[in-house]
Design a protein around this motif. Sequence first.
Motif, PDB file in Angstrom:
ATOM      1  N   ASP A   1      35.963   1.346 -22.838  1.00  0.00           N
ATOM      2  CA  ASP A   1      35.712   1.374 -24.285  1.00  0.00           C
ATOM      3  C   ASP A   1      34.335   0.811 -24.575  1.00  0.00           C
ATOM      4  OD1 ASP A   1      35.802  -1.563 -24.801  1.00  0.00           O
ATOM      5  OD2 ASP A   1      37.886  -1.351 -24.151  1.00  0.00           O
ATOM      6  N   THR A   2      33.889   1.040 -25.801  1.00  0.00           N
ATOM      7  CA  THR A   2      32.584   0.501 -26.219  1.00  0.00           C
ATOM      8  C   THR A   2      32.831  -0.614 -27.239  1.00  0.00           C
ATOM      9  OG1 THR A   2      32.490   2.172 -27.932  1.00  0.00           O
ATOM     10  CG2 THR A   2      31.380   2.704 -25.865  1.00  0.00           C
ATOM     11  N   GLY A   3      33.874  -1.428 -26.946  1.00  0.00           N
ATOM     12  CA  GLY A   3      34.318  -2.427 -27.922  1.00  0.00           C
ATOM     13  C   GLY A   3      33.641  -3.779 -27.825  1.00  0.00           C
ATOM     14  N   TYR A   4      34.391  -4.821 -28.245  1.00  0.00           N
ATOM     15  CA  TYR A   4      33.824  -6.170 -28.343  1.00  0.00           C
ATOM     16  C   TYR A   4      33.439  -6.748 -26.987  1.00  0.00           C
ATOM     17  CZ  TYR A   4      36.240  -5.784 -32.825  1.00  0.00           C
ATOM     18  OH  TYR A   4      36.688  -5.352 -34.030  1.00  0.00           O
ATOM     19  N   GLY A   5      34.125  -6.339 -25.934  1.00  0.00           N
ATOM     20  CA  GLY A   5      33.859  -6.902 -24.597  1.00  0.00           C
ATOM     21  C   GLY A   5      34.502  -8.277 -24.456  1.00  0.00           C
ATOM     22  N   ILE A   6      34.492  -8.786 -23.217  1.00  0.00           N
ATOM     23  CA  ILE A   6      35.166 -10.062 -22.928  1.00  0.00           C
ATOM     24  C   ILE A   6      34.183 -10.980 -22.194  1.00  0.00           C
ATOM     25  CG2 ILE A   6      37.159 -11.103 -21.736  1.00  0.00           C
ATOM     26  CD1 ILE A   6      38.314  -8.134 -21.749  1.00  0.00           C
ATOM     27  N   PRO A   7      33.997 -12.212 -22.639  1.00  0.00           N
ATOM     28  CA  PRO A   7      33.105 -13.131 -21.909  1.00  0.00           C
ATOM     29  C   PRO A   7      33.632 -13.367 -20.484  1.00  0.00           C
ATOM     30  CG  PRO A   7      33.690 -14.035 -24.064  1.00  0.00           C
ATOM     31  CD  PRO A   7      34.566 -12.836 -23.851  1.00  0.00           C
ATOM     32  N   PRO A   8      32.731 -13.467 -19.488  1.00  0.00           N
ATOM     33  CA  PRO A   8      33.167 -13.520 -18.081  1.00  0.00           C
ATOM     34  C   PRO A   8      34.132 -14.658 -17.759  1.00  0.00           C
ATOM     35  CG  PRO A   8      30.750 -13.589 -18.269  1.00  0.00           C
ATOM     36  CD  PRO A   8      31.278 -13.504 -19.640  1.00  0.00           C
ATOM     37  N   ASN A   9      34.022 -15.802 -18.473  1.00  0.00           N
ATOM     38  CA  ASN A   9      34.913 -16.930 -18.134  1.00  0.00           C
ATOM     39  C   ASN A   9      36.375 -16.652 -18.473  1.00  0.00           C
ATOM     40  OD1 ASN A   9      33.924 -17.028 -20.820  1.00  0.00           O
ATOM     41  ND2 ASN A   9      34.803 -19.054 -21.074  1.00  0.00           N
TER      42      ASN A   9
ATOM     43  N   VAL B   1      30.007  -8.495 -23.082  1.00  0.00           N
ATOM     44  CA  VAL B   1      30.212  -8.808 -24.507  1.00  0.00           C
ATOM     45  C   VAL B   1      29.285  -7.937 -25.357  1.00  0.00           C
ATOM     46  CG1 VAL B   1      30.073 -10.631 -26.242  1.00  0.00           C
ATOM     47  CG2 VAL B   1      30.945 -11.146 -23.967  1.00  0.00           C
ATOM     48  N   GLY B   2      29.884  -7.309 -26.367  1.00  0.00           N
ATOM     49  CA  GLY B   2      29.097  -6.475 -27.287  1.00  0.00           C
ATOM     50  C   GLY B   2      28.895  -5.060 -26.787  1.00  0.00           C
ATOM     51  N   ARG B   3      29.225  -4.781 -25.521  1.00  0.00           N
ATOM     52  CA  ARG B   3      28.969  -3.427 -24.988  1.00  0.00           C
ATOM     53  C   ARG B   3      30.254  -2.688 -24.613  1.00  0.00           C
ATOM     54  NH1 ARG B   3      23.331  -2.686 -22.319  1.00  0.00           N
ATOM     55  NH2 ARG B   3      23.978  -0.632 -22.995  1.00  0.00           N
ATOM     56  N   GLY B   4      31.291  -3.468 -24.263  1.00  0.00           N
ATOM     57  CA  GLY B   4      32.564  -2.808 -23.949  1.00  0.00           C
ATOM     58  C   GLY B   4      33.171  -3.254 -22.630  1.00  0.00           C
ATOM     59  N   SER B   5      34.339  -2.688 -22.317  1.00  0.00           N
ATOM     60  CA  SER B   5      35.090  -3.103 -21.118  1.00  0.00           C
ATOM     61  C   SER B   5      35.612  -1.878 -20.382  1.00  0.00           C
ATOM     62  CB  SER B   5      36.298  -3.947 -21.506  1.00  0.00           C
ATOM     63  OG  SER B   5      35.987  -4.831 -22.532  1.00  0.00           O
ATOM     64  N   THR B   6      35.859  -2.070 -19.076  1.00  0.00           N
ATOM     65  CA  THR B   6      36.528  -1.031 -18.292  1.00  0.00           C
ATOM     66  C   THR B   6      37.670  -1.680 -17.527  1.00  0.00           C
ATOM     67  OG1 THR B   6      34.503   0.209 -18.056  1.00  0.00           O
ATOM     68  CG2 THR B   6      36.225   0.698 -16.467  1.00  0.00           C
ATOM     69  N   PHE B   7      38.870  -1.173 -17.730  1.00  0.00           N
ATOM     70  CA  PHE B   7      40.051  -1.641 -17.003  1.00  0.00           C
ATOM     71  C   PHE B   7      40.417  -0.540 -15.996  1.00  0.00           C
ATOM     72  CE2 PHE B   7      41.659  -5.424 -19.272  1.00  0.00           C
ATOM     73  CZ  PHE B   7      40.733  -5.463 -20.307  1.00  0.00           C
ATOM     74  N   SER B   8      40.386  -0.870 -14.688  1.00  0.00           N
ATOM     75  CA  SER B   8      40.678   0.161 -13.672  1.00  0.00           C
ATOM     76  C   SER B   8      41.918  -0.217 -12.858  1.00  0.00           C
ATOM     77  CB  SER B   8      39.517   0.306 -12.683  1.00  0.00           C
ATOM     78  OG  SER B   8      38.309   0.038 -13.301  1.00  0.00           O
ATOM     79  N   CYS B   9      42.798   0.757 -12.687  1.00  0.00           N
ATOM     80  CA  CYS B   9      44.003   0.550 -11.864  1.00  0.00           C
ATOM     81  C   CYS B   9      43.760   1.274 -10.537  1.00  0.00           C
ATOM     82  CB  CYS B   9      45.231   1.141 -12.534  1.00  0.00           C
ATOM     83  SG  CYS B   9      45.394   0.638 -14.242  1.00  0.00           S
ATOM     84  N   HIS B  10      43.672   0.512  -9.430  1.00  0.00           N
ATOM     85  CA  HIS B  10      43.358   1.109  -8.121  1.00  0.00           C
ATOM     86  C   HIS B  10      44.653   1.309  -7.319  1.00  0.00           C
ATOM     87  CE1 HIS B  10      38.946   0.364  -8.360  1.00  0.00           C
ATOM     88  NE2 HIS B  10      39.366  -0.518  -9.241  1.00  0.00           N
ATOM     89  N   PHE B  11      44.907   2.558  -6.947  1.00  0.00           N
ATOM     90  CA  PHE B  11      46.115   2.885  -6.183  1.00  0.00           C
ATOM     91  C   PHE B  11      45.746   3.247  -4.744  1.00  0.00           C
ATOM     92  CE2 PHE B  11      47.132   3.631 -10.566  1.00  0.00           C
ATOM     93  CZ  PHE B  11      48.412   3.132 -10.690  1.00  0.00           C
ATOM     94  N   GLY B  12      46.572   2.799  -3.806  1.00  0.00           N
ATOM     95  CA  GLY B  12      46.323   3.101  -2.394  1.00  0.00           C
ATOM     96  C   GLY B  12      46.775   4.502  -2.024  1.00  0.00           C
ATOM     97  N   ALA B  13      46.452   4.903  -0.781  1.00  0.00           N
ATOM     98  CA  ALA B  13      46.766   6.265  -0.332  1.00  0.00           C
ATOM     99  C   ALA B  13      48.262   6.564  -0.395  1.00  0.00           C
ATOM    100  CB  ALA B  13      46.269   6.436   1.098  1.00  0.00           C
ATOM    101  N   GLU B  14      49.102   5.517  -0.176  1.00  0.00           N
ATOM    102  CA  GLU B  14      50.556   5.752  -0.147  1.00  0.00           C
ATOM    103  C   GLU B  14      51.116   6.107  -1.529  1.00  0.00           C
ATOM    104  OE1 GLU B  14      49.040   2.938   0.199  1.00  0.00           O
ATOM    105  OE2 GLU B  14      49.987   1.462  -1.120  1.00  0.00           O
TER     106      GLU B  14
END
Length: 440
Positions: free
Chosen positions: A360-368, A415-428
């Motif tokens: 998203d191009t939303g509020y973003g989350i501070p790294p801490n 922060v201010g630019r957005g976030s990416t949430f990724s779900c990583h699935f294995g080969a199985e």
Amino acid sequence: MPPRTRSAWLKTLGQLAMVLLAAAAIGMALGHPWQVVTCAALGVVAWHYWRLRRVLLRLTARQRLTPPLGDGVWNELDRLLYRGQSEMRSRKRRLIEMLRAYRAAAAALPDAIVVVDRLSQRVLWFNAACKPLLGMQYPEDMGAPLVQRLQPLPLAHWLAAGRHAETLEVPSPVNSSVTLSLRLIPYSENLWLLVARDVSRMLHLEQMRRDFVANVSHELRTPLTVVHGYLDMLDPEEHPDWAPMLAEMQRQSQRMTQLVEDLLTLSRLESQGSLPEEENIAMGAMLTTLAREANALSQGKHEVTVDDSSEGLDLWGGHKELHSAFSNLVSNAIRYTPAGGSVHIRFRREGSGAVLEVSDTGYGIPPNHLPRLTERFYRVSTSRSRESGGTGLGLAICKHVLNLHQARLQVTSEVGRGSTFSCHFGAERVRPREAIEVLP
Ligand code: ADP
């Protein structure tokens, strides 16, 4: 050379000179000075040999030395040997006391501790708690092969895998109602420490906590439905003065209902160690559903795009669970992105596995805040979360679902630019897409 040793050395040299001078004087008086001096010198050498032999005998006999009386080099040597021996004895005593104290402490520990030889995997030592927890007996089990001795426990595979950081939870071979948590700690090149801890009480408390949350949530469901029903029946047009109050009551009761539903979902996910049902998940249809949900929530305030670049992959797992995890991510992306922003849902290949990404191009989350995001009720901004109707459980649910699929959640944000949430699935968890996909 220390002063005391030097003076003993000088004294012995002085004694030697005196003996030789006295022998020379006697020799001259007798008219055979060289013969008498030679005899005296031989006598001195013999005496020194005798003293040397005495020292060697005392050392080889490993006798306890006595403090020497007198002076001279031999007495000084005896004194130094006596001092060395006394120091060594007191060091040895201290070490033995320390070893006894360590053994007593290890023996008194409530956890079962077994020292195992790494190569032969045989028992070298174990403490008293091994008897009630692992059923081990002294002295019969000393030197016994560990895997064979603790037979019903699936240790062979675990030891062979050598994943020491992992704990193994198993029922005790003595009492199956007791659950043990086993840990293997390599503490020297050739030795392992097997630690078995009784975690039954902890598991019981954990179960009680889960049951409590599930029961309370369940009990709250009916009264909330009733309240919700009556609120729906009240028509704000009939009572214009109450309209703002009714709207607020409806919003809050909806929030409570959502909270109860999320709590129930979370406790269901926690209590199931594996997925109840696994199936092929048609990702084309899943992406379409997610986009539709995102648009419904956004009400046209965001640009929602979907991209399937997996080249014909589907996922394998729990449909309901994965849908709930993905739609939590999509709902967060819409709720934490101001109107006019965009949300992008993408499914792609990654090595032999696959990734579902929500950006998203939303509020973003501070790294801490990133490491704690998946904790229950953890919020970056409580007011923003409440305003947007969040329960604080969405990401906790998502993490649990991914754990059940041996997948992981990765979050990148600015922060201010957005976030990416990724779900990583294995080969199985990846399957080639089925030829005919039924679109909704
Ligand atoms: P909530 O119901 O409060 O949204 P979640 O568990 O879904 O609870 O999320 C936890 C917190 O993570 C949120 O309160 C919010 O502060 C932050 N968060 C989650 N997703 C995003 C996002 N896409 N953009 C910014 N912040 C987010």
